[in-house]
Scaffold this active site. Structure first.
Site, short mmCIF file in Angstrom:
data_model
loop_
_atom_site.label_atom_id
_atom_site.label_comp_id
_atom_site.label_asym_id
_atom_site.label_seq_id
_atom_site.Cartn_x
_atom_site.Cartn_y
_atom_site.Cartn_z
N ASP A 1 -9.94 -3.56 -5.57
CA ASP A 1 -9.14 -2.57 -4.86
C ASP A 1 -9.22 -1.26 -5.64
O ASP A 1 -8.97 -1.25 -6.85
CB ASP A 1 -7.70 -3.05 -4.77
CG ASP A 1 -6.78 -2.11 -3.99
OD1 ASP A 1 -7.25 -1.04 -3.55
OD2 ASP A 1 -5.60 -2.46 -3.84
N HIS B 1 -8.08 -5.00 -1.00
CA HIS B 1 -6.88 -4.33 -0.51
C HIS B 1 -6.55 -4.83 0.90
O HIS B 1 -7.41 -4.84 1.78
CB HIS B 1 -7.11 -2.82 -0.47
CG HIS B 1 -5.88 -2.02 -0.22
ND1 HIS B 1 -5.07 -1.55 -1.23
CD2 HIS B 1 -5.31 -1.59 0.93
CE1 HIS B 1 -4.07 -0.87 -0.72
NE2 HIS B 1 -4.19 -0.88 0.59
N SER C 1 0.83 -1.20 0.00
CA SER C 1 0.00 0.00 0.00
C SER C 1 0.87 1.26 0.00
O SER C 1 1.66 1.45 -0.92
CB SER C 1 -0.97 -0.04 1.19
OG SER C 1 -1.99 0.91 1.05
#
Length: 354
Positions: free
Chosen positions: A275, A305, A180
């Site tokens: 995501d 995610h 991320s």
């Protein structure tokens, strides 16, 4: 599929792209995590949720994992900045001789998470790849805005390369990785080290990375809500990281907007189907390949995610982690054992969506 709803919820598309087990995980994680659709986000509330583990199993097992030895220490930060806490992971079963070294940056929107939240993931990467891992706890926003975190990440990477030999590692086989926002930092570090004259890096492992502050991909709309991590979350994280005067188009902030990707190390991008960030990851893989950088994109259907945190509960997490570890093992193998710089092909995905 019948689920409890809130007035502010936008329902996921029908049929639900998440299998039943993944849907249960995503909903459970979302139910205990601050949501900008219900209340204004605050950094401290997010940090408390992360520390309590209610971000759902974003992190692979927090328990001690046999076969890995860890050491906590600090390394120098950038000039004028404080020292950086790091955690070193050495796989006990590593082959004789210098090991490869992976510098890891945790996710958390540049705002939350730390060495402990991602301890399990780093242990699994060390065990699966045979590499030593250095997990870096960089300065967080909004107290420290861009470029503090990425300068910390670059300083830690340069230290790791300079001290690899004393850690029992090969300075020619140092890679960066992150999930991320940590994937954002890893990608940015490859640009920074290239632009600043080194040290050269051997690979970059980008796990559902944040790469473009504009959030213009189709996935940012299609999966804006209903899949734990929302587009509104991501917009808020970017605002905290950049601040009102921040330059989101700077390539060290948004590597996906970098005009020149030549000379970067081979990349593996691990992307969930559902995501908001998926499409910017797909675009980055294409841009890397267009710049003659070996880049492999693996997109996992029916995932969301942070899905690597569901190891032991969703089979896709185990598959993705095994794929990432195998790729690292190949790309970071000693030169005599290498069969090809990309170790698995420069294009495509086992489950392509692009």
């Amino acid at each position: 599929m019948n689920r409890p709803t809130r007035p502010t919820d936008r329902q996921p598309p029908e049929p639900d792209p998440l299998p039943a087990a993944a849907r249960r995980m995503a909903d459970a994680m979302a139910a205990h995590f601050p949501d900008p659709a219900r209340e204004p986000l605050e950094a401290e509330a997010l940090r408390r949720a992360s520390a309590a583990g209610v971000a759902g199993a974003r992190d692979v097992r927090r328990a001690e994992r046999a076969g890995v030895t860890t050491t906590d220490r600090t390394v120098p930060g950038p000039p004028g900045a404080p020292a950086l806490p790091v955690r070193l992971y050495h796989p006990d079963s590593a082959a004789p001789g210098p090991r490869p070294l992976l510098v890891f940056f945790h996710g958390g929107g540049w705002v939350m998470c730390d060495l402990d939240t991602h301890d399990g993931l780093c242990r699994e990467l060390a065990l699966g790849s045979g590499a030593s891992v250095i997990s870096v706890d960089y300065r967080r926003a909004p107290e420290h805005r861009f470029p503090a975190a990425v300068e910390d990440a670059c300083a830690a990477t340069r230290w790791a390369c300079a001290h690899a030999a004393e850690l029992g590692c090969d300075p020619a086989r140092v890679a960066v990785a992150g999930d991320s926002s940590g994937g954002n930092l890893a990608a940015a570090v490859t640009l920074m080290t290239r632009d600043r004259g080194g040290p050269p890096l051997a690979a970059q492992l980008l796990l559902y990375p944040a790469l473009d502050h504009r959030l213009l991909g189709r996935s940012a709309t299609a999966y804006a809500t209903g899949f734990f991590h929302t587009t509104a979350h991501m917009r808020w994280y970017w605002a905290q990281y950049l601040g009102p005067q921040g330059d989101g188009a700077h390539p060290y902030a948004s590597p996906g907007l970098a005009p020149d990707l030549t000379g970067l190390p081979p990349a593996l991008l691990v992307l969930p189907e559902c995501d908001p960030l998926r499409d910017e990851g797909v675009a980055y893989g294409r841009a890397l390949r267009a710049a003659a950088v070996p880049a492999r994109v693996e997109t996992y259907r029916g995932t969301f995610h942070g899905f690597l945190g569901t190891l032991g509960q969703l089979p896709e997490a185990a598959h993705a982690l095994a794929t990432a570890s195998s790729w690292l093992s190949g790309i970071l193998a000693p030169p005599r054992g290498r069969t090809g710089v990309n170790s698995g092909g420069a294009k495509g995905s086992t489950r392509p969506l692009d």
